[in-house]
Design a protein around this motif. Structure first.
Motif, PDB file in Angstrom:
ATOM      1  N   ASN A   1      67.447  53.421  67.500  1.00 18.41           N
ATOM      2  CA  ASN A   1      67.149  52.782  66.599  1.00 18.41           C
ATOM      3  C   ASN A   1      66.582  52.606  65.492  1.00 18.41           C
ATOM      4  N   GLY A   2      65.388  54.043  65.450  1.00 23.69           N
ATOM      5  CA  GLY A   2      64.442  53.668  64.370  1.00 23.69           C
ATOM      6  C   GLY A   2      65.473  53.388  62.610  1.00 23.69           C
ATOM      7  N   SER A   3      66.682  53.916  62.252  1.00 25.46           N
ATOM      8  CA  SER A   3      67.649  53.222  61.096  1.00 25.46           C
ATOM      9  C   SER A   3      67.465  51.616  60.972  1.00 25.46           C
ATOM     10  N   GLY A   4      67.762  51.021  61.512  1.00 28.09           N
ATOM     11  CA  GLY A   4      68.270  49.914  62.122  1.00 28.09           C
ATOM     12  C   GLY A   4      66.543  48.761  61.741  1.00 28.09           C
ATOM     13  N   SER A   5      65.488  49.722  63.042  1.00 22.41           N
ATOM     14  CA  SER A   5      64.539  49.192  62.292  1.00 22.41           C
ATOM     15  C   SER A   5      63.331  49.081  61.188  1.00 22.41           C
ATOM     16  N   ALA A   6      64.339  50.166  60.595  1.00 18.52           N
ATOM     17  CA  ALA A   6      63.248  50.538  59.411  1.00 18.52           C
ATOM     18  C   ALA A   6      63.911  50.460  58.150  1.00 18.52           C
ATOM     19  N   ALA A   7      65.181  49.497  58.300  1.00 19.82           N
ATOM     20  CA  ALA A   7      65.997  49.169  57.252  1.00 19.82           C
ATOM     21  C   ALA A   7      65.539  47.512  57.540  1.00 19.82           C
ATOM     22  N   LEU A   8      65.364  46.998  58.482  1.00 23.78           N
ATOM     23  CA  LEU A   8      64.625  45.702  58.357  1.00 23.78           C
ATOM     24  C   LEU A   8      63.651  45.326  57.917  1.00 23.78           C
ATOM     25  N   LEU A   9      63.130  46.477  58.411  1.00 27.12           N
ATOM     26  CA  LEU A   9      60.800  46.313  57.735  1.00 27.12           C
ATOM     27  C   LEU A   9      61.257  46.458  56.677  1.00 27.12           C
ATOM     28  N   GLU A  10      61.900  47.244  55.910  1.00 23.34           N
ATOM     29  CA  GLU A  10      61.521  46.877  54.570  1.00 23.34           C
ATOM     30  C   GLU A  10      62.197  46.606  53.807  1.00 23.34           C
ATOM     31  N   ASN A  11      63.039  45.466  54.318  1.00 23.50           N
ATOM     32  CA  ASN A  11      64.008  44.655  53.658  1.00 23.50           C
ATOM     33  C   ASN A  11      63.032  43.312  53.894  1.00 23.50           C
ATOM     34  N   ALA A  12      62.448  43.277  54.638  1.00 26.72           N
ATOM     35  CA  ALA A  12      61.232  42.258  55.027  1.00 26.72           C
ATOM     36  C   ALA A  12      60.291  42.289  54.263  1.00 26.72           C
ATOM     37  N   LEU A  13      60.058  43.836  54.015  1.00 28.91           N
ATOM     38  CA  LEU A  13      58.707  43.661  52.687  1.00 28.91           C
ATOM     39  C   LEU A  13      59.508  43.976  51.476  1.00 28.91           C
ATOM     40  N   THR A  14      60.447  43.758  51.448  1.00 27.52           N
ATOM     41  CA  THR A  14      60.659  43.572  49.841  1.00 27.52           C
ATOM     42  C   THR A  14      60.936  42.208  50.286  1.00 27.52           C
ATOM     43  N   LEU A  15      61.259  41.423  50.682  1.00 29.89           N
ATOM     44  CA  LEU A  15      61.222  40.464  49.859  1.00 29.89           C
ATOM     45  C   LEU A  15      60.262  38.766  49.657  1.00 29.89           C
ATOM     46  N   ALA A  16      59.299  39.385  50.730  1.00 28.11           N
ATOM     47  CA  ALA A  16      57.637  38.907  50.288  1.00 28.11           C
ATOM     48  C   ALA A  16      56.801  40.067  49.002  1.00 28.11           C
ATOM     49  N   GLN A  17      57.806  40.999  48.434  1.00 24.60           N
ATOM     50  CA  GLN A  17      56.935  41.575  47.163  1.00 24.60           C
ATOM     51  C   GLN A  17      58.011  40.740  46.547  1.00 24.60           C
ATOM     52  N   GLN A  18      59.494  40.525  46.693  1.00 25.26           N
ATOM     53  CA  GLN A  18      60.180  39.696  45.857  1.00 25.26           C
ATOM     54  C   GLN A  18      59.399  38.787  45.493  1.00 25.26           C
ATOM     55  N   ASN A  19      59.765  37.727  47.138  1.00 19.50           N
ATOM     56  CA  ASN A  19      58.924  36.337  47.092  1.00 19.50           C
ATOM     57  C   ASN A  19      59.870  35.393  46.247  1.00 19.50           C
ATOM     58  N   PRO A  20      60.878  35.171  46.413  1.00 20.92           N
ATOM     59  CA  PRO A  20      62.190  34.355  45.445  1.00 20.92           C
ATOM     60  C   PRO A  20      61.493  33.229  46.099  1.00 20.92           C
ATOM     61  N   THR A  21      62.238  31.807  45.670  1.00 22.11           N
ATOM     62  CA  THR A  21      62.041  30.525  46.136  1.00 22.11           C
ATOM     63  C   THR A  21      63.465  30.525  46.952  1.00 22.11           C
ATOM     64  N   LEU A  22      63.379  30.416  48.624  1.00 19.42           N
ATOM     65  CA  LEU A  22      63.541  29.665  49.046  1.00 19.42           C
ATOM     66  C   LEU A  22      64.871  28.765  49.270  1.00 19.42           C
ATOM     67  N   ARG A  23      66.073  28.899  50.093  1.00 20.18           N
ATOM     68  CA  ARG A  23      66.399  27.460  50.144  1.00 20.18           C
ATOM     69  C   ARG A  23      67.001  27.141  51.244  1.00 20.18           C
ATOM     70  N   ASN A  24      66.539  28.241  52.245  1.00 24.06           N
ATOM     71  CA  ASN A  24      66.357  28.502  53.897  1.00 24.06           C
ATOM     72  C   ASN A  24      65.937  28.902  54.211  1.00 24.06           C
ATOM     73  N   ARG A  25      65.412  29.799  55.695  1.00 20.65           N
ATOM     74  CA  ARG A  25      64.978  30.223  56.791  1.00 20.65           C
ATOM     75  C   ARG A  25      64.788  31.659  56.869  1.00 20.65           C
ATOM     76  N   VAL A  26      64.116  32.601  56.500  1.00 19.01           N
ATOM     77  CA  VAL A  26      64.158  33.404  56.970  1.00 19.01           C
ATOM     78  C   VAL A  26      64.088  33.956  58.323  1.00 19.01           C
TER      79      VAL A  26
END
Length: 473
Positions: free
Chosen positions: A137-162
């Motif tokens: 499941n490299g596909s799921g793992s890689a997509a998840l990692l890039e989503n996490a890095l995108t969240l960090a880069q965008q750094n929006p205000t969060l109402r809930n925890r991720v």
């Protein structure tokens, strides 16, 4: 994805080859969902992570099995990227239930948002021993990692925890995720409002499948793929076979994307999605040919962007100035703490013999008497004004002695005097099913929720109710 042991092997066409994934054009977020401000995740960056997983496998006997150095090097790669981005990262050794020598789970949390409302996104990081596991499941793992890095880069205000997770030992029996959920206290489990799983999201002959597609948890995932015109279907092949299942067992709502494993594409699916009918969704499932050439880039891109859309919908502050905190809105929804504050036929609540609870030991058994009668349970709840997407979720097991499709015995869900749902003996199944109704119309109001079972004069139908919650979305 873990193989079902009862499924016989089939002869499949082999797609051979290895190498480095080329760059590719990306699907842009459609206009229908751009308003949510979710980013367009760069699929080329997702594929860069796949390239690294492939290289790791190549240096370690050709696989990333949970007990090998290939898995531990994969953990180190993901961990390094997350720590550099500012995540709180934990390696969790699996000390019971895992294969001897299995590496750790990797858990990463972005330190913003309400810690009492956690939305969790996960994928298994291990492969089978037969190959490098680029789709599984490299596909799921890689997509998840890039989503996490995108969240960090965008750094929006969060109402809930991720919270993100990369699981160990999935291929040996969902062992890493099972250990994680078991290790949580009931309070900690209650903080997880939904878990989203991503396993095999780049199958070369794949379809577009969503776990529990009609559930409230799945709503943003389905909305995104619907906006692309994909007409997704329920992930029946993957039911009980991946890391969402341990969460389900503890009553945590789940969903996720998948594109299919060894099951064969139907002619109707081929007409809808393209590809070859009668052939496996992934012809290299659990084989040595699950390499970089066994990746459907278009599907990978669509899943990666759908993950981002779901994350933004569930956790990012919309900037409207309103808030929605449904923590504890339904009290004692799992019936584990006596009968209060439920009113009505409270004798229906207990640790009944003969049928199981959905989670814990207690549930409400309404009806099941085989005589004319009505039993009900009620509770008054308040839906905050900011909860314009509130939903009432519950797990229901309909057990009946009736036959046929005629509705003799009925179960209704009401908000005040308004009936939100009606089910009957005709909806009976073999176990609990999660169901959901919208309470969006009651934002800013206090309303009485009532569950009622009505039986006729013969042949019992029991309506077993458990894990009642209110959720945003």
């Amino acid at each position: 994805m873990k193989r079902r042991l009862a499924v016989a092997g089939v002869s499949l066409a082999v797609v051979l080859g290895c190498g480095t994934l080329p760059a590719a054009a990306t699907d842009s977020a459609p206009a229908a969902v751009t308003a949510a401000a979710a980013p367009d995740v760069d699929v080329n960056k997702v594929k860069a992570h796949l390239n690294e997983f492939s290289a790791i496998a190549g240096r370690n006997g050709g696989n990333r099995r949970s007990t090998g150095q290939g898995y531990r090097d994969s953990v180190a790669y993901v961990k390094g990227k997350l720590q550099a981005a500012g995540y709180t990262v934990t390696e969790q050794p699996c000390t019971s239930g895992c294969t001897s020598g299995a590496g750790p789970n990797l858990i990463a949390e972005w330190p913003q948002g309400d810690a009492n409302n956690v939305y969790m996104f996960g994928a298994h990081l291990d492969s089978v021993s037969a190959g490098p596991g680029m789709n599984d499941n490299g596909s799921g793992s890689a997509a998840l990692l890039e989503n996490a890095l995108t969240l960090a880069q965008q750094n929006p205000t969060l109402r809930n925890r991720v919270r993100f997770a990369w699981w160990t030992d999935e291929e040996q029996g969902l062992n890493g995720s099972d250990f994680y959920v078991r290790s949580l206290s009931s309070t900690e489990r209650g903080r997880i409002k939904s878990y989203y799983n991503f396993d095999m999201i780049a199958s070369t002959n794949g379809g577009y499948f969503i776990n529990h597609i009609t559930s409230s948890a799945a709503a943003p995932m389905k909305a995104y793929w619907d906006s692309l015109g994909l007409q997704p279907e329920e992930n029946t092949e993957g039911a009980g076979r991946s890391d969402d299942y341990p969460f389900e067992q503890y009553g945590i709502p789940t969903s996720g994307y998948a594109m299919g494993a060894s099951a064969r594409k139907t002619s109707a699916q081929a007409a809808k999605w393209g590809g070859t009918s009668g052939s496996a969704y992934d012809p290299c499932y659990h084989r040595s040919c699950d390499t970089l050439t066994n990746i459907n880039t278009t599907g990978l891109d669509r899943a990666s962007d759908g993950i981002a859309y779901t994350l933004w919908q569930r956790a990012v502050d919309s900037g409207t100035g309103t808030s929605c905190d449904l923590t504890g809105a339904v009290a004692n929804g799992g019936f584990e703490s006596g009968t209060s504050p439920w009113t009505g036929t409270t004798a229906a609540i207990g640790a009944h013999s003969g049928r199981p609870a959905h989670s814990g030991t207690r549930f409400a058994w309404l009806g099941g008497n085989g005589t004319t009668g009505t039993e009900s349970l009620s509770q008054t709840v308040t839906v905050p004004a900011g909860c314009t997407q509130a939903s009432l979720n519950y797990w229901l097991y309909i057990d009946t002695s009736e036959t046929g499709s005629t509705a003799y015995d009925r179960f209704t869900v009401k908000a005040g005097s308004t009936t939100l749902a009606t089910l009957s003996n005709a909806n009976a199944g073999s176990g609990y099913v999660q169901r959901s109704v919208s309470l969006s119309a009651y934002a800013g109001q206090t309303v009485t929720l009532t569950f009622t079972a009505t039986e006729d004069y013969s042949l019992q139908t029991g309506f077993l109710l458990d894990d009642v919650t209110l959720q945003n979305g």
